[in-house]
Design an enzyme around this catalytic site. Structure first.
Site, PDB file in Angstrom:
ATOM      1  N   GLY A   1       0.665  -1.383  -0.111  1.00 42.71           N
ATOM      2  CA  GLY A   1      -0.085   0.094   0.015  1.00 42.71           C
ATOM      3  C   GLY A   1       0.839   1.213  -0.029  1.00 42.71           C
ATOM      4  N   ASN A   2       0.151   2.250   0.481  1.00 44.99           N
ATOM      5  CA  ASN A   2       0.980   3.651   0.300  1.00 44.99           C
ATOM      6  C   ASN A   2       0.202   4.679   1.390  1.00 44.99           C
ATOM      7  OD1 ASN A   2      -1.114   5.258  -0.627  1.00 44.99           O
ATOM      8  ND2 ASN A   2      -0.908   4.002  -2.633  1.00 44.99           N
ATOM      9  N   ARG A   3       0.748   5.566   1.631  1.00 45.89           N
ATOM     10  CA  ARG A   3       0.544   6.594   2.710  1.00 45.89           C
ATOM     11  C   ARG A   3      -0.679   7.415   2.566  1.00 45.89           C
ATOM     12  NH1 ARG A   3       4.882   6.737   6.560  1.00 45.89           N
ATOM     13  NH2 ARG A   3       6.643   5.718   5.910  1.00 45.89           N
TER      14      ARG A   3
ATOM     15  N   ALA B   1      -3.926   7.866  -4.933  1.00 42.91           N
ATOM     16  CA  ALA B   1      -2.500   7.287  -4.851  1.00 42.91           C
ATOM     17  C   ALA B   1      -2.772   5.692  -5.403  1.00 42.91           C
ATOM     18  CB  ALA B   1      -1.745   7.427  -3.757  1.00 42.91           C
TER      19      ALA B   1
END
Length: 400
Positions: free
Chosen positions: A203-205, A270
């Protein structure tokens, strides 16, 4: 600023107490104008105590002060929450049988309606016609939320969260133009997750804050908003249809479906560039030695696909007139952004630097909006709502 809070006779009237508190705690002077029916749910002493102002539903009280004219003319904003089907009908037809409907007729300021009623009442052609009439006259009518209603019923018709109604009202008070009225827009938000096994993911932030700011601002500017939210732990923006997704494949499907009849698409999510080539059906166990490497494969490029679909569309087909992308960069921000703008085929590209304490998960942002054709608009560091307004300013100009 002076706010008139109209309250009509629905079970959700008690929630207006929270909306009143949000206005007063942020420094606004609030005059509550309930209907007679609303006072059966929440009494006048409660409204008077919370607002610090007198409360009446009648035009005959304090006649020497001419309240049926003075209240509306002196307001900076009138918000009706909840707005029942009856009040929407009376407002649309210009009836003036009580103090609230008189106030609506004399108000020269922006007006916001937050409807709440049973699903059948909201979807009835008469109610929808009244909503269309009010919107055509410049009022902001927030679509109700989907959820539990009175009794066991569930569906569209629930009053949106008071905090989210408040956010829309703040944007209206800021002077948000109604330049997206009648437009359909799609916004993606959050960050996609790609499953490694049933427990782990890549995943991402991204928190979704920027995408949600874009959705709220579009609602305040009159748009019909579909928000595709990937793994976001935020309350639904009032007035937006929210589609929740997890993976890039799910986000792609939702965005392409919603954008088929949209005027603009803003891809603020994102989106993971890669996913594991193989998804394990059971949890990968920790064993002695080094774990097996995870082989990655590319995900679909949704932004580029939107641009390509538009380029290939026939004259009879409809697609988004304006496509906006986001580019989160850590190095060579503008150079990478310019290359991405040329590669993706979008109209606008919002380029911002990310990293520790930058952009992701923060209430503020700074960016450069690159415009196809060579222009660039700098957005200084500030609330994400400021960047949202700049984006919609540019979108509205292109739509016009």
């Amino acid at each position: 600023m002076k706010v008139v809070l109209g309250v009509s006779g629905g079970i959700a009237a008690y929630k207006a107490c929270e909306l009143l508190r949000l206005f007063t705690e942020s420094g606004h002077e609030v005059r509550v104008v309930p209907t007679r029916e609303a006072l059966k749910f929440v009494g006048a002493p409660t409204w008077a105590a919370l607002s610090g102002n007198p409360v009446s539903a009648e035009v005959w009280d304090d006649v020497h002060e001419v309240p049926h004219v003075r209240i509306g003319k002196g307001a900076d904003l009138v918000v009706v929450a909840p707005a029942t089907a009856d009040v929407l009908a009376r407002a649309a037809h210009g009836l003036a049988g009580d103090l609230l409907t008189n106030t609506l007729l004399t108000a020269t300021c922006p007006v916001v309606f937050a409807p709440a009623m049973h699903t059948e009442m909201w979807q009835h052609p008469a109610t929808q016609a009244n909503v269309t009439t009010l919107r055509e006259r410049g009022a902001v009518v927030i679509d109700p939320a989907v959820g539990r209603l009175t009794g066991a019923d569930t569906g569209p018709g629930r009053l949106p969260d008071p905090a989210e109604i408040f956010q829309v009202c703040l944007r209206v008070l800021r002077g948000s133009p109604r330049d997206l009225a009648g437009r359909k827009v799609v916004v993606s938000a959050g960050g996609t997750r790609e499953a490694i096994d049933p427990v782990r993911y890549i995943g991402n932030r991204s928190s979704g804050l920027q995408g949600y700011a874009l959705a709220r601002t579009a609602v305040a500017r009159g748009a019909e908003v579909t928000l595709v939210a990937a793994n976001v732990a935020l309350p639904d923006p009032a007035g937006a249809k929210v589609v929740r997704v997890e993976s890039t494949a799910e986000l792609r499907e939702a965005v392409l479906e919603a954008s088929a009849y949209a005027d603009a698409v803003v891809m603020a999510a994102a989106v993971a560039d890669f996913r594991p080539a193989t998804r394990h059906d059971s949890k990968i166990k920790k064993t002695d030695g080094e774990p097996e490497p995870i082989r990655l494969t590319k995900n679909p490029d949704i932004l580029a696909e939107l641009g390509e679909r538009r380029r290939r569309a026939s004259a009879a087909e409809r697609g988004p007139e304006v496509i906006v992308g986001f580019a989160a960069e850590t190095d060579d921000v503008l150079a990478n952004g310019q290359a991405k703008l040329a590669r993706k085929g979008c109209d606008l590209l919002v380029v911002n630097q990310v990293g520790e304490g930058l952009a992701f998960g923060t209430p503020d942002n700074a960016a450069t909006v690159l415009v196809a054709g060579g222009d660039a608009v700098e957005v200084p560091f500030g609330p994400k709502e400021d960047l949202a307004d700049t984006v919609w300013d540019l979108v509205a100009t292109r739509l016009a």
